[in-house]
Motif scaffolding. Sequence first.
Motif, PDB file in Angstrom:
ATOM      1  N   CYS A 188      -7.852  -1.349  -0.283  1.00 55.91           N
ATOM      2  CA  CYS A 188      -7.831  -0.668   1.015  1.00 55.91           C
ATOM      3  C   CYS A 188      -8.593   0.648   0.959  1.00 55.91           C
ATOM      4  O   CYS A 188      -8.756   1.320   1.976  1.00 55.91           O
ATOM      5  CB  CYS A 188      -6.395  -0.419   1.466  1.00 55.91           C
ATOM      6  SG  CYS A 188      -5.551   0.868   0.530  1.00 55.91           S
TER       7      CYS A 188
ATOM      8  N   HIS B  76       0.811  -1.217   0.000  1.00 56.26           N
ATOM      9  CA  HIS B  76       0.000   0.000   0.000  1.00 56.26           C
ATOM     10  C   HIS B  76       0.843   1.266   0.000  1.00 56.26           C
ATOM     11  O   HIS B  76       0.406   2.317   0.467  1.00 56.26           O
ATOM     12  CB  HIS B  76      -1.004  -0.058   1.161  1.00 56.26           C
ATOM     13  CG  HIS B  76      -1.846  -1.294   1.097  1.00 56.26           C
ATOM     14  ND1 HIS B  76      -2.926  -1.406   0.254  1.00 56.26           N
ATOM     15  CD2 HIS B  76      -1.685  -2.503   1.680  1.00 56.26           C
ATOM     16  CE1 HIS B  76      -3.424  -2.637   0.349  1.00 56.26           C
ATOM     17  NE2 HIS B  76      -2.687  -3.319   1.209  1.00 56.26           N
TER      18      HIS B  76
ATOM     19  N   CYS C 195      -7.540   0.937  -4.861  1.00 58.64           N
ATOM     20  CA  CYS C 195      -7.046  -0.264  -4.174  1.00 58.64           C
ATOM     21  C   CYS C 195      -8.134  -0.891  -3.305  1.00 58.64           C
ATOM     22  O   CYS C 195      -9.129  -0.253  -2.982  1.00 58.64           O
ATOM     23  CB  CYS C 195      -5.839   0.115  -3.319  1.00 58.64           C
ATOM     24  SG  CYS C 195      -5.065  -1.288  -2.500  1.00 58.64           S
TER      25      CYS C 195
ATOM     26  N   CYS D 294      -2.130   2.397  -4.989  1.00 63.53           N
ATOM     27  CA  CYS D 294      -1.255   1.531  -4.193  1.00 63.53           C
ATOM     28  C   CYS D 294      -0.498   0.563  -5.113  1.00 63.53           C
ATOM     29  O   CYS D 294      -0.989   0.194  -6.181  1.00 63.53           O
ATOM     30  CB  CYS D 294      -2.061   0.695  -3.204  1.00 63.53           C
ATOM     31  SG  CYS D 294      -2.817   1.635  -1.879  1.00 63.53           S
TER      32      CYS D 294
HETATM   33 ZN   LIG Z   1      -3.964  -0.083  -0.808  1.00 65.88          ZN
END
Ligand SMILES: [Zn+2]
Length: 422
Positions: free
Chosen positions: A257, A245, A255, A262
Amino acid sequence: MANVSTLRFGAQTDEVTSLLRIVNMVRSGDAVTRPEIGRVTGLGRGVVAQRVDRAVEMGFLEDAEYAPSSGGRAPRTLRFRAERGRIVVCALGGQHIHVGVTDLDGTILDEAHRAWNIASGPEETLDTATAMVDDLLASGDGTPAWAIVVGLPGPVDFETGRPVAPPIMPGWNGFDVRGAFEQRYGAPVWVDNDVNLLAAGERARHRDEGIDLIYCKVGTGIGAGLVSHGRLHRGANGAAGDMGHVRVPGAEQVCRCGKIGCLEAVAGGWALVRDAHEAIERGATGVLADSAASGTDLTLESITIAATRGDALATSLVQTSARQVGEAIAALVNMFNPSLIVIGGAVASTGELFLAEVRHRVYELSLPLATRDLVIRTSESDAREPVRGGVDLAQEQLFEVSLPRWFADGRPTVAAVHGLFD
Ligand SMILES: [Zn+2]
């Protein structure tokens, strides 16, 4: 915790220190006869004999066969009683559970594997994993577990044994994984990131060198385990090595996340599957396009297989991933100066295709001094690696870190190992 052992053993601290050192020497094979122990420690013959007698009496060591004679009477060798306890490793991945049971020397006695989605949440997942552990222990001879190591595919606070905001593990944030295993098995438990387990397994091959290494796993996600002078470097919160990340300059992909650009979103396995679909929609041809046209799901595995067979689209996807990963590793090399980089995971299983591009980027972008003695290679392709790594971690924590706290009890207890005296 040093004050705890002082408290418990009072004025005998020197005696205890040499006793523990002797147990570990025999365990690691550094010295296995009384004369050898005397030479390595500088302790007199009488003191060595007394300490060894104590270790035998406590059940850690026993006399074994005679060593080859070097002139006079052949000395008796000592052996560490690795059969007294079991180490259990429970390696949870994004899509599987791998469980292994070993003796205290790390010899694998039994193991089990099954497909499992970690997104099923902590309760269901741990019920399944502990049922697998129960089966393995029940089919053994009743020897108790002395240590349990759990690997998780996300960031873990090693001190508390709880996952911290893991991107692919909904419902797991802050879950007391260590407590769940400790309550069930009454043995000390350590929980760590799965890539740290792989890094520990690699470290075990370089035990005597105090090695500096980076283990980089490029699978569905991307992560790294850092070993500094033989010690796992987890950082202040267990987030060290979470390189999947870090931001790739100019990248715009979203991403898993929730952030943008990332490394994982441009070079991870799930990103390659996404890019393969897009390329085929734009008219790319070849093995992947053919199988997509026939209705077969495109997977990371189908991409890596096609790449090793020379398919142009798959090859270019893998090389793009390798280039991005190589750039991220080059930055780490400049800061961390490892002597060894090991590349593992499904994308890296394409071997030289991936490795050549990583090497190229690392040597191009890193400082000459940092790459002078640097070795970059792929990992052992063996499903047992997480178990081997977990064992290495358990041995370190049991015999190097916490032994002074529990050895007087004869076997490790949760309270003694984690320093919880009532
Ligand atoms: Zn990420």
